[in-house]
Write a protein that holds these residues in place. Structure first.
Motif, short mmCIF file in Angstrom:
data_model
loop_
_atom_site.label_atom_id
_atom_site.label_comp_id
_atom_site.label_asym_id
_atom_site.label_seq_id
_atom_site.Cartn_x
_atom_site.Cartn_y
_atom_site.Cartn_z
N GLU A 221 0.81 -1.21 0.00
CA GLU A 221 0.00 0.00 0.00
C GLU A 221 0.85 1.26 0.00
OE1 GLU A 221 -2.72 -0.09 3.21
OE2 GLU A 221 -3.82 -1.86 2.48
N SER A 222 2.02 1.22 0.63
CA SER A 222 2.87 2.40 0.68
C SER A 222 3.46 2.70 -0.69
CB SER A 222 3.99 2.20 1.70
OG SER A 222 4.70 1.01 1.43
N SER A 223 3.74 3.97 -0.94
CA SER A 223 4.22 4.39 -2.25
C SER A 223 5.72 4.65 -2.24
CB SER A 223 3.48 5.67 -2.68
OG SER A 223 3.69 6.70 -1.73
N ILE A 224 6.29 4.70 -3.41
CA ILE A 224 7.71 5.01 -3.60
C ILE A 224 7.88 6.52 -3.56
CG2 ILE A 224 9.69 4.76 -5.13
CD1 ILE A 224 8.21 2.38 -6.42
N HIS A 225 8.76 7.01 -2.71
CA HIS A 225 9.00 8.45 -2.59
C HIS A 225 10.30 8.82 -3.32
CE1 HIS A 225 5.83 8.29 0.36
NE2 HIS A 225 5.91 9.60 0.58
N ILE A 226 10.16 9.69 -4.30
CA ILE A 226 11.30 10.17 -5.07
C ILE A 226 11.42 11.67 -4.86
CG2 ILE A 226 12.41 10.30 -7.33
CD1 ILE A 226 11.92 7.44 -6.40
N THR A 227 12.60 12.16 -4.53
CA THR A 227 12.83 13.59 -4.37
C THR A 227 13.86 14.06 -5.38
OG1 THR A 227 12.30 13.55 -2.00
CG2 THR A 227 13.60 15.40 -2.81
N VAL A 228 13.49 15.06 -6.15
CA VAL A 228 14.39 15.66 -7.15
C VAL A 228 14.80 17.02 -6.62
CG1 VAL A 228 14.65 16.43 -9.52
CG2 VAL A 228 13.20 14.44 -9.01
N VAL A 229 16.10 17.24 -6.50
CA VAL A 229 16.61 18.53 -6.02
C VAL A 229 17.00 19.37 -7.23
CG1 VAL A 229 18.32 19.69 -4.57
CG2 VAL A 229 17.46 17.41 -3.93
N GLY A 230 16.30 20.47 -7.40
CA GLY A 230 16.54 21.35 -8.53
C GLY A 230 15.38 21.32 -9.51
N CYS A 231 14.94 22.49 -9.95
CA CYS A 231 13.83 22.58 -10.89
C CYS A 231 14.22 23.35 -12.14
CB CYS A 231 12.61 23.24 -10.23
SG CYS A 231 11.78 22.17 -9.04
N GLY A 232 15.46 23.13 -12.57
CA GLY A 232 15.84 23.57 -13.90
C GLY A 232 15.37 22.54 -14.90
N TYR A 233 15.90 22.59 -16.12
CA TYR A 233 15.45 21.65 -17.14
C TYR A 233 15.64 20.20 -16.70
CZ TYR A 233 14.19 24.73 -20.99
OH TYR A 233 13.54 25.63 -21.80
N SER A 234 16.81 19.86 -16.21
CA SER A 234 17.09 18.48 -15.84
C SER A 234 16.16 18.00 -14.73
CB SER A 234 18.56 18.33 -15.41
OG SER A 234 18.85 16.99 -15.08
N GLY A 235 15.96 18.83 -13.71
CA GLY A 235 15.10 18.44 -12.60
C GLY A 235 13.66 18.24 -13.01
N VAL A 334 11.67 16.11 4.79
CA VAL A 334 10.96 15.17 3.93
C VAL A 334 11.76 13.88 3.82
CG1 VAL A 334 9.86 16.99 2.59
CG2 VAL A 334 12.05 16.07 1.83
N GLU A 335 11.05 12.83 3.49
CA GLU A 335 11.66 11.51 3.32
C GLU A 335 11.70 11.13 1.84
OE1 GLU A 335 10.74 7.89 5.34
OE2 GLU A 335 10.23 8.99 7.16
N ALA A 336 12.66 10.27 1.50
CA ALA A 336 12.74 9.81 0.12
C ALA A 336 13.40 8.44 0.06
CB ALA A 336 13.51 10.80 -0.74
N ASP A 337 12.91 7.61 -0.86
CA ASP A 337 13.59 6.34 -1.15
C ASP A 337 14.76 6.58 -2.11
OD1 ASP A 337 11.82 4.19 0.09
OD2 ASP A 337 10.36 5.37 -1.05
N LEU A 338 14.66 7.64 -2.89
CA LEU A 338 15.70 7.96 -3.87
C LEU A 338 15.79 9.47 -4.00
CD1 LEU A 338 17.67 7.14 -6.18
CD2 LEU A 338 15.68 7.09 -7.71
N VAL A 339 17.02 9.99 -3.91
CA VAL A 339 17.27 11.43 -4.04
C VAL A 339 18.06 11.65 -5.32
CG1 VAL A 339 18.28 13.49 -3.00
CG2 VAL A 339 17.32 11.69 -1.54
N LEU A 340 17.54 12.50 -6.19
CA LEU A 340 18.19 12.83 -7.46
C LEU A 340 18.67 14.28 -7.41
CD1 LEU A 340 15.64 11.16 -9.89
CD2 LEU A 340 17.83 10.24 -9.10
N TRP A 341 19.95 14.47 -7.68
CA TRP A 341 20.55 15.80 -7.55
C TRP A 341 20.84 16.37 -8.93
CZ3 TRP A 341 21.24 18.12 -2.83
CH2 TRP A 341 21.92 19.36 -2.83
N THR A 342 20.24 17.52 -9.25
CA THR A 342 20.41 18.11 -10.57
C THR A 342 20.97 19.53 -10.51
OG1 THR A 342 18.17 19.06 -10.68
CG2 THR A 342 18.44 16.76 -11.37
N ILE A 343 21.49 19.93 -9.37
CA ILE A 343 21.98 21.29 -9.19
C ILE A 343 23.49 21.33 -9.38
CG2 ILE A 343 22.22 23.22 -7.58
CD1 ILE A 343 19.70 22.30 -6.21
#
Length: 511
Positions: A221-235, A334-343
């Motif tokens: 029932e629990s979902s996968i939490h993904i956090t993307v750091v940065g909101c430029g094009y790549s993020g 915030v919590e995340a299963d995966l952290v993506l860094w785009t900065i």
């Protein structure tokens, strides 16, 4: 025969087992000839040496880096018309055996493309050319200083490139296109726990991690939490692609220090992206910067976790502490299963070693070489720099962006100016022409804003098709374009047939 090898076999590359300091004059050494390869060995008590077996060779162009700037410069040089005695010998040095078409890395996550389509081997791309490729890492550069102001060498070569394998490459002309790498050493924990997304290895790692998380949470029932750091094009492209892939199984958050996403993008692209992110329930945390990233299992006290919004207790998750960048916002975690860094990114040029201060390139604060309008490094008329390695300003004095579009165009100018310099013709000043901006927003969504039609933005399936066609045209060689085009048409036909079949099945079952 393939033009890729780790052990070179052309006459202007030499192996030296005893490199200890800078440039030297050819001294007494024992040489062994293997075909057209000369291996120069020296006694440990003597300085290392290198020599030219033939002084009547054609000009030698050494290109450092096989990205958009380096590879496309080499291919353009190959396509130009040369006098028989002036067509240069060209070699590309890159750490990877593959050229990476970076704008299409996101399609690996959505399953739209195969690895060979966007990451062909240099050996395949250069098979029908005279360009040589060596998989190696550049250790240091050694320009010689007996160069006249007009750029003509008084004697010998213009300099030497020292590779990590110990090889020395003499050159007459040098092109620096080493590119950049992700800058992860920004906040505590980012280096250890965040994933970058700028290379093929990065994309494969993220894809493997997503697949593992999909298996781990399958049927739960629990979902996968993904956090993307940065909101430029790549993020934004990552957030949109991953949200579409995970759908109801995932929760995607995007963090940005500014109050808007894509601050430097055309309004049409920004609006299209905002609509897609909203439709896929991507949570935007705007006006925040990440203070640190920690593994949840390493946090000892429950007090430290009191502000964490979690749907279950998993010590393998990561905790991101956010601080407000503007007034009126509160700190949160915030919590995340995966952290993506785009900065951020950092050019690879400053990583080169300097021996006896022989490398004296003028670098800016980011580590990019200062160049004149012809893309030549200031103070070094035999060295060109482009792409992420170049600090070139437009007419308004603003640094050109580190984008594939800029590197594409600089490669054409660099090749032409090399032709002009070798043939004693005037060099042309580089002028960047902004052709527009494109971004992917998932498997069937994209946004394309061409510069030649004001106010026009193609989005949705039309934008998606326009973007893929534009990048198909930009692929390196005709042969590779043809193969990829056939592959994409085949996939499109299969998807269309499947869609028609599913539609008919629903209609028949409904009747």
């Amino acid at each position: 025969m393939k033009n890729s090898r780790k052990c070179p076999t052309n006459s202007w590359i030499f192996s030296t087992p005893a490199w200890r300091r800078g440039l030297c004059i050819v001294a007494s050494a024992t040489t062994k000839q293997y075909g057209d390869v000369m291996e120069v060995s020296a006694k440990e008590s003597e300085p290392p040496c290198y020599a030219w077996p033939d002084n009547n060779k054609r000009p030698r162009v050494c290109i450092l880096g096989g990205g958009f700037g380096g590879l496309y410069t080499a291919l353009r040089l190959e396509s130009l018309t040369w006098p028989d005695d002036k067509k240069p010998q060209v070699v590309i040095i890159d750490q990877s055996e593959r050229f990476i078409f970076k704008p299409l890395l996101y399609e690996l996550l959505s399953g739209e493309v195969d690895e060979w389509e966007i990451a062909p081997r240099f050996s395949d791309l250069l098979a029908n050319t005279a360009v040589q490729f060596f998989q190696d890492k550049v250790k240091s550069l050694h320009p010689r200083y007996h160069i006249e102001k007009n750029g003509h060498a008084v004697s010998g070569s213009a300099g030497v490139v020292h590779l990590e394998s110990g090889l020395l490459l003499e050159y007459d002309w040098l092109v620096i296109a080493l590119g950049a790498e992700a800058k992860l050493d920004v906040v505590p924990g980012s280096m250890e726990y965040a994933y970058p997304f700028s290379t093929l290895e990065d994309a494969c790692s993220v894809n493997e991690k997503l697949t593992a998380l999909e298996r781990k949470y399958f049927g739960k029932e629990s979902s996968i939490h993904i956090t993307v750091v940065g909101c430029g094009y790549s993020g934004v492209e990552l957030a949109a692609t991953i949200a579409e892939r995970l759908q109801a199984r995932g929760c995607v958050q995007a963090i940005n220090v500014g109050k808007t996403i894509l601050p430097n993008a055309p309004p049409g692209n920004r609006e299209s992206a905002s609509k897609v992110l909203s439709s896929r329930n991507v949570q935007l945390l705007l006006g925040y910067f990440v203070r640190c990233i920690r593994r949840k299992g390493d946090i000892e006290t429950s007090h430290e976790l009191s502000n964490v919004e979690a749907d279950h207790d998993d010590p393998e998750r990561f905790v991101l502490e956010l601080e407000p960048a503007e007034r009126g916002l509160k700190s949160q975690t915030v919590e995340a299963d995966l952290v993506l860094w785009t900065i951020g990114s950092k050019p690879l040029l400053p990583q080169l070693e300097t021996v006896d201060q022989l490398l004296d390139l003028s670098l800016n604060s980011r580590g990019q070489a200062e160049t004149d309008e012809t893309l030549r490094v200031k103070g070094h008329p035999r060295i060109f720099a482009l792409g992420d390695s170049s600090a070139l300003r437009d007419r308004s004095g603003k640094l050109l962006p580190d984008t594939a579009q800029v590197a594409f165009q600089q490669a054409d100018f660099a090749a032409w100016n090399l032709w002009a310099a070798i043939n004693d013709r005037p060099l042309l000043p580089f002028r960047f022409q902004n052709l527009g901006e494109m971004m992917t927003l998932g498997r069937y969504d994209a946004a394309v804003t061409p510069s030649f039609i004001e106010g026009l933005t193609l989005d949705g399936p039309i934008g998606h098709t326009a973007r893929k066609v534009a990048y198909l045209i930009r692929l390196p060689t005709d042969e590779h374009r043809f193969k990829v085009g056939i592959s994409w048409l085949t996939k499109s036909a299969v998807e269309s047939a499947a869609f028609v079949q599913n539609t008919l099945t629903k209609m028949l079952s409904g009747s």
